[in-house]
Design an enzyme around this catalytic site. Sequence first.
Site, PDB file in Angstrom:
ATOM      1  N   HIS A  98       0.849  -1.191   0.000  1.00 48.85           N
ATOM      2  CA  HIS A  98       0.000   0.000   0.000  1.00 48.85           C
ATOM      3  C   HIS A  98       0.889   1.246   0.000  1.00 48.85           C
ATOM      4  CE1 HIS A  98      -0.427   1.039   4.600  1.00 48.85           C
ATOM      5  NE2 HIS A  98       0.792   0.723   4.297  1.00 48.85           N
ATOM      6  N   HIS A 149       3.181  -5.006   3.804  1.00 49.76           N
ATOM      7  CA  HIS A 149       3.095  -5.608   5.136  1.00 49.76           C
ATOM      8  C   HIS A 149       2.589  -7.046   5.063  1.00 49.76           C
ATOM      9  CE1 HIS A 149       3.727  -1.738   7.045  1.00 49.76           C
ATOM     10  NE2 HIS A 149       2.801  -1.199   6.280  1.00 49.76           N
ATOM     11  N   ASP A 160      -5.154 -10.417  -0.638  1.00 52.56           N
ATOM     12  CA  ASP A 160      -3.872 -11.130  -0.487  1.00 52.56           C
ATOM     13  C   ASP A 160      -3.042 -11.035  -1.761  1.00 52.56           C
ATOM     14  OD1 ASP A 160      -1.925 -12.607   0.804  1.00 52.56           O
ATOM     15  OD2 ASP A 160      -2.727 -14.508   0.072  1.00 52.56           O
ATOM     16  N   HIS A 161      -1.783 -10.663  -1.594  1.00 50.57           N
ATOM     17  CA  HIS A 161      -0.859 -10.478  -2.718  1.00 50.57           C
ATOM     18  C   HIS A 161      -1.372  -9.422  -3.699  1.00 50.57           C
ATOM     19  CE1 HIS A 161       1.189 -13.933  -1.066  1.00 50.57           C
ATOM     20  NE2 HIS A 161       2.195 -13.693  -1.856  1.00 50.57           N
ATOM     21  N   HIS A 170       5.065   0.393  -0.287  1.00 56.15           N
ATOM     22  CA  HIS A 170       5.783  -0.560   0.562  1.00 56.15           C
ATOM     23  C   HIS A 170       4.735  -1.600   0.941  1.00 56.15           C
ATOM     24  CE1 HIS A 170       3.895   2.229   3.336  1.00 56.15           C
ATOM     25  NE2 HIS A 170       3.947   1.278   4.240  1.00 56.15           N
ATOM     26  N   GLU A 210      -1.178  -4.197  11.245  1.00 49.59           N
ATOM     27  CA  GLU A 210      -0.322  -3.807  10.120  1.00 49.59           C
ATOM     28  C   GLU A 210       1.098  -4.323  10.381  1.00 49.59           C
ATOM     29  OE1 GLU A 210      -0.663   0.265   8.063  1.00 49.59           O
ATOM     30  OE2 GLU A 210       1.255   0.370   9.100  1.00 49.59           O
ATOM     31  N   CYS A 256       5.625   6.617   4.601  1.00 43.70           N
ATOM     32  CA  CYS A 256       4.494   5.768   4.205  1.00 43.70           C
ATOM     33  C   CYS A 256       3.879   6.222   2.877  1.00 43.70           C
ATOM     34  CB  CYS A 256       3.414   5.777   5.284  1.00 43.70           C
ATOM     35  SG  CYS A 256       3.995   5.086   6.838  1.00 43.70           S
TER      36      CYS A 256
END
Lengths: 137, 137, 137, 137, 137, 137
Positions: free
Chosen positions: D16, D43, D81-82, D41, D126, D35
């Site tokens: 994100h 998580h 996801d991914h 980047h 997160e 951020c």
Amino acid sequence: MALVYVYRKAHFSASHRLFDPKLTNEQNFEIFGGCSNPNGHGHNYYIEVCIAGEPNPKTGFVIDLKQVKNVLQRYFLNKVDHKNLNVDVDFLTGIIPTTENIAIAAWKQIQPHIAEGKLFSIRLYETENNFAEYRGE
Amino acid sequence: MALVYVYRKAHFSASHRLFDPKLTNEQNFEIFGGCSNPNGHGHNYYIEVCIAGEPNPKTGFVIDLKQVKNVLQRYFLNKVDHKNLNVDVDFLTGIIPTTENIAIAAWKQIQPHIAEGKLFSIRLYETENNFAEYRGE
Amino acid sequence: MALVYVYRKAHFSASHRLFDPKLTNEQNFEIFGGCSNPNGHGHNYYIEVCIAGEPNPKTGFVIDLKQVKNVLQRYFLNKVDHKNLNVDVDFLTGIIPTTENIAIAAWKQIQPHIAEGKLFSIRLYETENNFAEYRGE
Amino acid sequence: MALVYVYRKAHFSASHRLFDPKLTNEQNFEIFGGCSNPNGHGHNYYIEVCIAGEPNPKTGFVIDLKQVKNVLQRYFLNKVDHKNLNVDVDFLTGIIPTTENIAIAAWKQIQPHIAEGKLFSIRLYETENNFAEYRGE
Amino acid sequence: MALVYVYRKAHFSASHRLFDPKLTNEQNFEIFGGCSNPNGHGHNYYIEVCIAGEPNPKTGFVIDLKQVKNVLQRYFLNKVDHKNLNVDVDFLTGIIPTTENIAIAAWKQIQPHIAEGKLFSIRLYETENNFAEYRGE
Amino acid sequence: MALVYVYRKAHFSASHRLFDPKLTNEQNFEIFGGCSNPNGHGHNYYIEVCIAGEPNPKTGFVIDLKQVKNVLQRYFLNKVDHKNLNVDVDFLTGIIPTTENIAIAAWKQIQPHIAEGKLFSIRLYETENNFAEYRGE
């Protein structure tokens, strides 16, 4: 509108001794057992701060957790990390440093500096298995 | 025949101060920083003992980990848990209690009492992020 | 004399995409599956640096882990934390950012700056369940 | 009768970038710091769903957690996801993907599909140290 | 005056099988799936007891957690650790051993023996990802 | 060229009883203590598979961990998850299910199916504190 609880967790290492200076070593041992060992022992503490509020529509944040990190660092961690909680910490003077009492004292240190949302709880882990939470009630 | 490594992990809480009594507080601070704070600090340490050997065909054990647990309790944990590592521990006298030195000292305490298999390594966690391992080499 | 292995673990958050720019998106998907999703995904990575050596008798340290922390920060974490590993990192240019390749690249970044002891291994956790270790062999 | 809270935790990896497309990169950097790094980047997120209700006397379940697992998979994990949370996720369109906002959006995705008991809270991690909880209030 | 919540966490290993003896194996499989496997399976359970109260000014404790540890050991852990929850545990007779039902049964075992403060909640972890909490409501 | 060790960790829940069917219950209790409880007990086991090899220059992988995941699922987890290790598992017939023996048996199940790199070690966690590793030696 939506109420969200945001959390920030941090770590510090400190030593302490559970004892009441008004009692003898024997009386302290009776109450606190090995935790009153005269030369102290220590822990890797974890503190978890929770703040409740509505996310700001401009940022999506209840409060920027970097701000919380800085408040925690300045008003709490700098005073307790790598310290002896019975001797070195101004805001614990005269207080038996149990997990309960450290959590209450941490609330008083941190609460005035939370600029957005409301401080909801402070959880303090002494070990993975023993911890305490204070909610300002 | 099959060589297997078995592990037993245990916890203790202790305080320590990194300093060399032959140096001044200032010299110690230069070397050890906040870790030399005169009133000490502390940790929740974890020790991980590894023993290598062939499982006994009668039991399926390299060594009964309850035995390892007992050796660890009697010869190590009873002497360090809820103690001050600079002052209270006979086998650390004259030793700067770094993670490295505690791991080496733990080896000497535990090794003579391992009755089956061979002690392979001692790992000592000072925090989740800092740890040391000694393999008797 | 005693050989001890000391460890320092640290965290960074980054995004990446597994793909080979010489192949089509379809060919990449065949090899890398969801990990080649064009807009990337990300992880909370953990890196664990291990250094082997004999403790200095004056300090009890193989190497001061605060030094390792600083090397790790300056030569590795500052370049990858909150970054896109395919685009933002000079020392990963032209490298498919698998856990294996990041571990090897981290070794090259960190190894020249370890002033005491010898770098023994770099372990890189992509998730709790997937990780890779490189030992300079 | 007894009210019980049951929990199901699951994992996803995503990238994100915190930024508001109506602002410049500089303005975004001022609000979100690293951020808002343009290439994103990521998580390893954990989501924890809590459902409150009385155990069914026939099964001993408030709700079968395998059902919760399936709802979570189908209506939430499959979509995030991914993935890149700024670009790839229909139910996050126009939303700054802070932990707070993802938790609220997850509630809307999951709540209609909880067939027994009542959705009580969604907690979204997160990182180990930063997380948010939404309780539908 | 300050209300504090203190927590004690402990571990036990047990086997169980989810099934209703009034139903056939097939019917049980339809409801409980692999969890009704006739020969059972097992878990490393964690139980987390929370007690709410005001710290005693003389000790700084809501309740001495060593007391809680002892109550937990005597009235709960001794009866379930290394046991089969369907067969070996008097206070689970006739109860399907779901996480929900074990948490409620643990409350009944522990609540009468909490001498200071009030039992606030019992949380039972079956795995890291599946858990239940009962608050006596 | 670079040798890298890649790891994949997975979870299963199973019950077992440590006993030798050629001995009486009393003799078994003398050797195995509470672990020989006739009705069994259980664990959340974790298995960690390590494969050593050189990353393929085309993929950056020693071996695609999704392949390892599938091998682990098909040849190991499907046979042990939610099972009784004394009764339900063909490849454990006649074997006392200690952590050591399960790790050796897992090696035999998994090793023939590793298509790239070489299986280097199998680590099996019975609990957080007790585990065993087999390296095919």
